[in-house]
Write a protein that holds these residues in place. Structure first.
Motif, short mmCIF file in Angstrom:
data_model
loop_
_atom_site.label_atom_id
_atom_site.label_comp_id
_atom_site.label_asym_id
_atom_site.label_seq_id
_atom_site.Cartn_x
_atom_site.Cartn_y
_atom_site.Cartn_z
N LEU A 97 1.10 -1.08 -0.35
CA LEU A 97 0.03 -0.20 0.06
C LEU A 97 0.55 0.65 0.00
CD1 LEU A 97 -2.50 -1.05 2.42
CD2 LEU A 97 -3.42 -0.98 -0.05
N LEU A 98 2.11 1.15 0.67
CA LEU A 98 2.83 2.51 0.89
C LEU A 98 4.16 2.45 -0.97
CD1 LEU A 98 3.87 2.38 3.95
CD2 LEU A 98 2.05 4.27 2.99
N ASP A 99 3.98 1.37 -1.64
CA ASP A 99 4.41 1.45 -2.53
C ASP A 99 6.39 1.24 -2.19
OD1 ASP A 99 5.66 0.44 -5.09
OD2 ASP A 99 5.09 2.53 -5.98
N GLY A 100 6.91 0.51 -0.78
CA GLY A 100 7.65 1.59 -0.30
C GLY A 100 8.86 0.65 -0.33
N THR A 101 9.90 0.82 0.28
CA THR A 101 11.46 -0.05 -0.46
C THR A 101 12.15 -0.16 1.62
OG1 THR A 101 11.87 0.78 -2.42
CG2 THR A 101 13.44 -0.36 -1.28
N VAL A 288 10.72 2.87 3.35
CA VAL A 288 10.09 4.38 3.14
C VAL A 288 9.83 4.46 1.85
CG1 VAL A 288 11.74 6.21 2.46
CG2 VAL A 288 12.85 4.44 4.01
N SER A 289 8.28 5.32 1.64
CA SER A 289 8.01 4.98 0.55
C SER A 289 8.41 6.60 -0.83
CB SER A 289 6.40 5.84 0.74
OG SER A 289 6.05 6.26 1.15
N GLY A 292 8.32 9.65 0.76
CA GLY A 292 9.03 10.61 2.22
C GLY A 292 7.65 9.79 2.97
N LYS A 293 7.22 9.16 3.04
CA LYS A 293 6.11 7.92 4.24
C LYS A 293 7.39 6.70 4.77
CE LYS A 293 2.87 10.25 2.55
NZ LYS A 293 2.80 11.85 3.19
N TYR A 294 7.54 6.99 6.49
CA TYR A 294 8.16 6.20 7.11
C TYR A 294 7.91 4.94 8.43
CZ TYR A 294 11.64 9.48 5.69
OH TYR A 294 12.99 10.40 4.11
N GLU A 295 8.23 3.97 7.44
CA GLU A 295 7.21 3.45 8.95
C GLU A 295 8.73 2.35 8.88
OE1 GLU A 295 6.68 -0.96 9.78
OE2 GLU A 295 6.67 -0.82 7.92
N TYR A 296 8.86 2.55 10.79
CA TYR A 296 10.25 1.61 11.18
C TYR A 296 9.29 0.84 11.88
CZ TYR A 296 12.45 6.18 10.78
OH TYR A 296 13.08 7.23 9.80
N GLU A 297 10.58 -0.69 11.99
CA GLU A 297 9.97 -1.87 12.65
C GLU A 297 11.45 -2.00 13.37
OE1 GLU A 297 8.22 -5.15 10.82
OE2 GLU A 297 8.80 -3.96 8.85
N ALA A 298 11.59 -3.43 13.69
CA ALA A 298 12.61 -4.06 13.99
C ALA A 298 12.58 -5.46 12.76
CB ALA A 298 12.46 -5.04 14.90
N ALA A 299 13.81 -5.58 12.71
CA ALA A 299 13.73 -6.65 11.30
C ALA A 299 13.61 -8.28 11.55
CB ALA A 299 15.19 -6.84 10.97
#
Length: 397
Positions: A97-101, A288-289, A292-299
């Motif tokens: 949905l965020l089309d992120g990397t 990171v989309s 410029g949207k950011y979602e942080y998590e543990a790996a």
């Protein structure tokens, strides 16, 4: 804080740690504002997984999210949690949905040496977060027959090729990707490289996959032209190579670069890099989309084995570092976006307090046998967080 973070709660042991981290290290220092979403498996099942989509849409709205580790259910989990269906990976849904990397970077300290002796700086894995095997379709061919790949275009184009003539039972799968998603992947990688002033290495296997993998290479080459002058100005580089050559180069490198990988390659290589640097519990992950949207998590995952021990009332020594750094990364980014230097400073001090604790030899059990030049003292999770709190108090004072 002025703008809330999107807070996505999770499952099992990491859910327990999530609350402990907030209570011990965040709420005493930050006037925390979050929009809360419970992505624990029971709530996802209860809402037909709509809550995952809502959390992703909220991330688009507010720009920064922090996520706890979650369960992607298998058949065993279906029974254990009495689920209505085998829900898809929430991470995959959010990424799509965020089309992120996804950028994953190990957390390094002087007393834990990488297994690869030449590595002097962290290696960041940039994982394309859409398509390939994670969006595949599969058929179990129970008898002899013909498998075909067919494309029917909206304007009447039709292309058909034989995949395989089965002489007996077998299996087959179909994968896809899109120019749009690959282009977003390339933009995210080059923007992240400019932000962090690191080289970009990109690898696929276009000698074998002459259309699928080759399209990735072509798009990266095209998109890079938009960033070439910035790369030259910063003295950083981009190059493409085959993934087998990239593996050989990575092992002999000094580190300190971004290694861009397709979805499955990035999944595997991030585990390899994190383990070689010490522990999967010591690896940050940020989605990171392109906008410029950011979602942080543990790996890492939900630490199921420790959770079962916790349910029995047994003491656990679960490493919370990656989850702490998910919070610090999200709060730092929120502070940067909202021009709140005190929030940025708090995030920096929190991470430094973690390093102070580790450098003093106070560690969870997973790190004891990895440390050199320090006499480690193993503590449980609560003791580790308390030790960080003591050092954070001193720093904030």
């Amino acid at each position: 804080m002025t703008t809330p973070l999107v807070e996505m709660d999770g499952d099992e042991m990491t859910r327990i740690l999530w609350k402990m981290i907030k209570d011990e290290l965040i709420l005493p220092f930050v006037d925390l504002k979050t929009e809360y979403y419970d992505l624990g498996l029971p709530e996802r099942d209860k809402t037909d997984d709509k809550i995952t989509v809502e959390a992703a849409e909220a991330t688009k709205k507010y720009g920064v999210a922090v996520k706890c580790a979650t369960i992607t259910p298998n058949a065993q989990r279906m029974t254990e949690y009495n689920l209505h269906q085998m829900w898809k990976s929430p991470n995959g849904t959010i990424r799509s949905l965020l089309d992120g990397t996804v950028f994953r970077t190990p957390i390094t300290i002087p007393s834990i040496k990488p297994a690869v002796k030449s590595w002097e700086k962290p290696i960041t894995i940039a994982r394309h977060a859409y398509g390939d095997v994670y969006k595949n379709v599969e058929i179990r061919a129970a008898e002899a027959g013909t498998a075909k790949l067919v494309f029917e275009g909206v304007d009447g184009q039709r292309e058909e090729i034989v995949v395989h003539e089965f002489k007996g039972p077998g299996v087959l799968q179909g994968m896809h990707n899109t120019d749009k998603s690959i282009t977003s992947f390339a933009h995210s990688c080059f923007k992240f490289a400019i932000d962090t002033k690191q080289d970009v290495w990109f690898s696929t296997k276009d000698t074998i996959s002459k259309k699928y993998d080759a399209r990735f290479r072509e798009i990266f080459d095209e998109v890079f032209q938009q960033y070439r002058s910035d790369f030259e100005r910063l003295g950083i580089t981009y190059f493409y190579t085959l993934i087998d050559d990239a593996v050989a180069r990575v092992i002999r490198s000094n580190g300190g670069f971004i290694w861009a990988c397709k979805n499955y390659d990035g999944d595997v290589m991030s585990d390899m890099v994190s383990t070689a640097f010490g522990s999967l519990a010591m690896m940050t992950s940020v989605l990171v989309s392109p906008d410029g949207k950011y979602e942080y998590e543990a790996a890492h995952g939900t630490v199921t084995r420790h959770y079962y021990k916790h349910l029995k009332g047994e003491e656990t020594s679960t490493n919370p570092m990656a989850t702490i750094f998910a919070w610090s990364g999200a709060l730092r980014k929120r502070g940067e976006m909202d021009n709140l230097p005190e929030l940025v400073n708090y995030a920096n001090q929190l991470e430094d307090a973690c390093f102070d604790t580790l450098n003093d030899g106070i560690v969870t059990k997973d790190l004891v046998n990895l440390m050199e030049g320090v006499t480690p003292t193993a503590v449980n999770s609560a003791g580790f967080l308390h030790a960080i709190r003591e050092r954070l108090d001193r720093r904030m004072a």
